[in-house]
Design an enzyme around this catalytic site. Structure first.
Site, PDB file in Angstrom:
ATOM      1  N   ARG A 119     -24.283 159.202   8.666  1.00 15.57           N
ATOM      2  CA  ARG A 119     -24.252 157.861   8.052  1.00 15.57           C
ATOM      3  C   ARG A 119     -24.993 156.910   8.981  1.00 15.57           C
ATOM      4  O   ARG A 119     -24.809 156.957  10.197  1.00 15.57           O
ATOM      5  CB  ARG A 119     -22.807 157.383   7.834  1.00 15.57           C
TER       6      ARG A 119
ATOM      7  N   LYS B 106     -18.890 149.157  19.133  1.00 12.48           N
ATOM      8  CA  LYS B 106     -19.501 148.811  17.851  1.00 12.48           C
ATOM      9  C   LYS B 106     -20.662 147.827  18.030  1.00 12.48           C
ATOM     10  O   LYS B 106     -21.310 147.435  17.068  1.00 12.48           O
ATOM     11  CB  LYS B 106     -18.447 148.245  16.903  1.00 12.48           C
TER      12      LYS B 106
ATOM     13  N   CYS C 178     -11.861 145.465   2.946  1.00  9.49           N
ATOM     14  CA  CYS C 178     -12.102 146.871   3.290  1.00  9.49           C
ATOM     15  C   CYS C 178     -10.892 147.453   4.014  1.00  9.49           C
ATOM     16  O   CYS C 178      -9.773 146.932   3.901  1.00  9.49           O
ATOM     17  CB  CYS C 178     -13.384 147.064   4.087  1.00  9.49           C
TER      18      CYS C 178
ATOM     19  N   ASP D 132     -18.738 147.418  11.512  1.00 11.13           N
ATOM     20  CA  ASP D 132     -19.458 148.687  11.712  1.00 11.13           C
ATOM     21  C   ASP D 132     -20.501 148.535  12.803  1.00 11.13           C
ATOM     22  O   ASP D 132     -20.857 149.497  13.465  1.00 11.13           O
ATOM     23  CB  ASP D 132     -20.117 149.135  10.412  1.00 11.13           C
TER      24      ASP D 132
ATOM     25  N   LYS E 113     -18.361 146.161   5.715  1.00 12.30           N
ATOM     26  CA  LYS E 113     -18.359 146.561   4.306  1.00 12.30           C
ATOM     27  C   LYS E 113     -18.948 145.500   3.392  1.00 12.30           C
ATOM     28  O   LYS E 113     -18.693 144.304   3.565  1.00 12.30           O
ATOM     29  CB  LYS E 113     -16.911 146.894   3.907  1.00 12.30           C
TER      30      LYS E 113
ATOM     31  N   GLY F 115     -14.608 154.778   8.242  1.00 15.71           N
ATOM     32  CA  GLY F 115     -14.204 153.706   9.147  1.00 15.71           C
ATOM     33  C   GLY F 115     -14.873 153.989  10.487  1.00 15.71           C
ATOM     34  O   GLY F 115     -14.832 155.118  10.993  1.00 15.71           O
ATOM     35  N   ALA F 116     -15.485 152.935  11.053  1.00 13.89           N
ATOM     36  CA  ALA F 116     -16.361 153.135  12.215  1.00 13.89           C
ATOM     37  C   ALA F 116     -15.656 153.764  13.420  1.00 13.89           C
ATOM     38  O   ALA F 116     -16.229 154.618  14.106  1.00 13.89           O
ATOM     39  CB  ALA F 116     -16.973 151.790  12.609  1.00 13.89           C
ATOM     40  N   GLY F 117     -14.433 153.355  13.694  1.00  9.49           N
ATOM     41  CA  GLY F 117     -13.718 153.903  14.854  1.00  9.49           C
ATOM     42  C   GLY F 117     -13.372 155.369  14.647  1.00  9.49           C
ATOM     43  O   GLY F 117     -13.582 156.207  15.538  1.00  9.49           O
TER      44      GLY F 117
HETATM   45  C1  RUB Z   1     -15.569 150.927   6.590  1.00  6.89           C
HETATM   46  C2  RUB Z   1     -15.689 149.508   7.045  1.00  6.89           C
HETATM   47  C3  RUB Z   1     -14.715 149.030   8.088  1.00  6.89           C
HETATM   48  C4  RUB Z   1     -15.353 149.194   9.475  1.00  6.89           C
HETATM   49  C5  RUB Z   1     -14.349 148.935  10.599  1.00  6.89           C
HETATM   50  O1  RUB Z   1     -16.608 151.325   5.747  1.00  6.89           O
HETATM   51  O2  RUB Z   1     -16.579 148.792   6.665  1.00  6.89           O
HETATM   52  O3  RUB Z   1     -14.415 147.681   7.888  1.00  6.89           O
HETATM   53  O4  RUB Z   1     -15.853 150.503   9.622  1.00  6.89           O
HETATM   54  O5  RUB Z   1     -13.312 149.868  10.507  1.00  6.89           O
HETATM   55  P1  RUB Z   1     -16.585 152.813   5.139  1.00  6.89           P
HETATM   56  P2  RUB Z   1     -12.475 150.346  11.798  1.00  6.89           P
HETATM   57  O6  RUB Z   1     -15.310 152.965   4.364  1.00  6.89           O
HETATM   58  O7  RUB Z   1     -17.798 152.855   4.259  1.00  6.89           O
HETATM   59  O8  RUB Z   1     -16.679 153.783   6.297  1.00  6.89           O
HETATM   60  O9  RUB Z   1     -11.854 149.112  12.358  1.00  6.89           O
HETATM   61  O10 RUB Z   1     -11.469 151.298  11.221  1.00  6.89           O
HETATM   62  O11 RUB Z   1     -13.421 151.003  12.741  1.00  6.89           O
END
Ligand code: RUB
Length: 321
Positions: free
Chosen positions: A60, A231, A126, A195, A206, A18-20
């Site tokens: 990544r 982001k 996702c 992302d 995703k 997850g990007a965050g």
């Molecule tokens: C995670 C994904 C999430 C974004 C946003 O992909 O696509 O939708 O990262 O997430 P992966 P957040 O599982 O391949 O890392 O809002 O938690 O930053």
């Protein structure tokens, strides 16, 4: 480098994902590495931190939150006049980044929750903490909502999503990715995370997000993206593309089956691109914006205009004039 290698491995293996979360984990690893690197030699400290930064960024390729966070944390290295000052700067910047990231998600949750009405059915794809924060906040505000959550082949991030929704006591339907269009007429609002957001307002998220957005567009269902400002991708200003991670074939087809199919190639991109035209708004901690305003976030909020690239990378402008 041990702490950094450990974090880098966890990001690679998607134990941290997850990007965050990836961005905060990288900031934390740099902070801890700065503290653990005891050298008093400024140059040695700088090169050690840069090595760590490179190792983290290489894990990544798609989530821009990662290089953005690393850039923010090590930005004070150049101006420091001693190893001690440089170390303090990394520690302070990392802690500030982590705090502001958590704060941004809270801010987005408040704004996002206001876009959710009592009685709404929301679809999410996702596992995005920013998107889920909007949904959970609306639920906590007493709104009666239901959610459709996708499975998210091949890594099944949907399982994490339904656990969070279930624990919050939110009525949730769990569907396979290919059922999205079948249920779209029951949906009032799509909320997903990001992302990366490019300068033209396209959202990279995703794999499958663009299909969800297309189905929503056809059914006249609004698509909202919850994305912290880190982001947004500054380098798309100078024409760089976001690299879409292509993941191992084994995630989709086990080796023993693949071996029997010599003419079959598995393709497994982790992310896709949703054009701005399919997105109604992007909710950031700086407020909700139409996707077409991505440039303003990159320039005014992240502080990157074309001039910064000229200064930093000595781009030859003659070709652009
Ligand atoms: C995670 C994904 C999430 C974004 C946003 O992909 O696509 O939708 O990262 O997430 P992966 P957040 O599982 O391949 O890392 O809002 O938690 O930053």
């Amino acid at each position: 480098m041990m702490l950094v290698t450990e974090t880098a491995d966890k990001i690679k293996r998607m134990e941290i994902r997850g990007a965050g979360r990836i961005a905060r984990a990288a900031a934390q690893a740099l902070r801890d590495h700065a503290v653990a690197t005891g050298t008093r030699d400024l140059e040695a400290f700088r090169s050690e931190m840069r090595r760590a930064a490179d190792a983290l960024v290489a894990t990544r390729p798609t989530a821009v939150s990662l290089p953005n966070a690393v850039h923010i944390v090590i930005a004070g290295l150049d101006g420091a006049d001693s190893a001690e000052v440089a170390r303090e700067s990394v520690v302070r910047r990392a802690e500030e980044f982590i705090e502001s990231s958590l704060h941004a998600v809270e801010e987005i949750a408040q704004i996002g929750a206001r876009h959710i009405s009592d009685g709404d059915t929301i679809l999410t794809h996702c596992n995005s903490e920013a998107a889920l924060a909007c949904i959970v906040t609306a639920h906590k505000a007493g709104k009666d909502i239901g959610v459709f959550a996708t499975e998210v082949r091949p890594r099944n991030q949907g399982l994490v999503t339904i656990r969070t929704l279930n624990d919050a006591g939110i009525k949730t339907n769990f569907i396979v990715d290919s059922a999205v269009r079948s249920f779209m007429n029951d949906i009032d609002l799509v909320i997903v995370g990001a992302d990366a957001v490019t300068v033209n307002g396209a959202v990279i998220n995703k794999i499958g997000t663009s299909q969800v957005a297309q189905a929503a567009h056809e059914a006249r269902v609004n698509v909202v993206v919850a994305a912290e400002t880190y982001k947004f991708a500054p380098r798309t200003i100078i024409g760089e593309m976001i690299e879409i991670e292509e993941r191992p074939a084994q995630e989709v087809l086990p080796d023993d089956i693949a071996r029997t199919l010599p003419h079959v190639t598995v393709r497994n991109p982790g992310f896709d691109v949703t054009p701005a035209g399919y997105i109604d708004m992007i909710i950031t901690e700086a407020g909700a914006i139409p996707p077409q305003m991505a440039y303003v976030i990159i320039r005014e909020y992240l502080g990157w205009g074309i001039e910064e690239f000229h200064k930093t990378f000595e781009i030859n402008t003659r070709h652009m004039e």
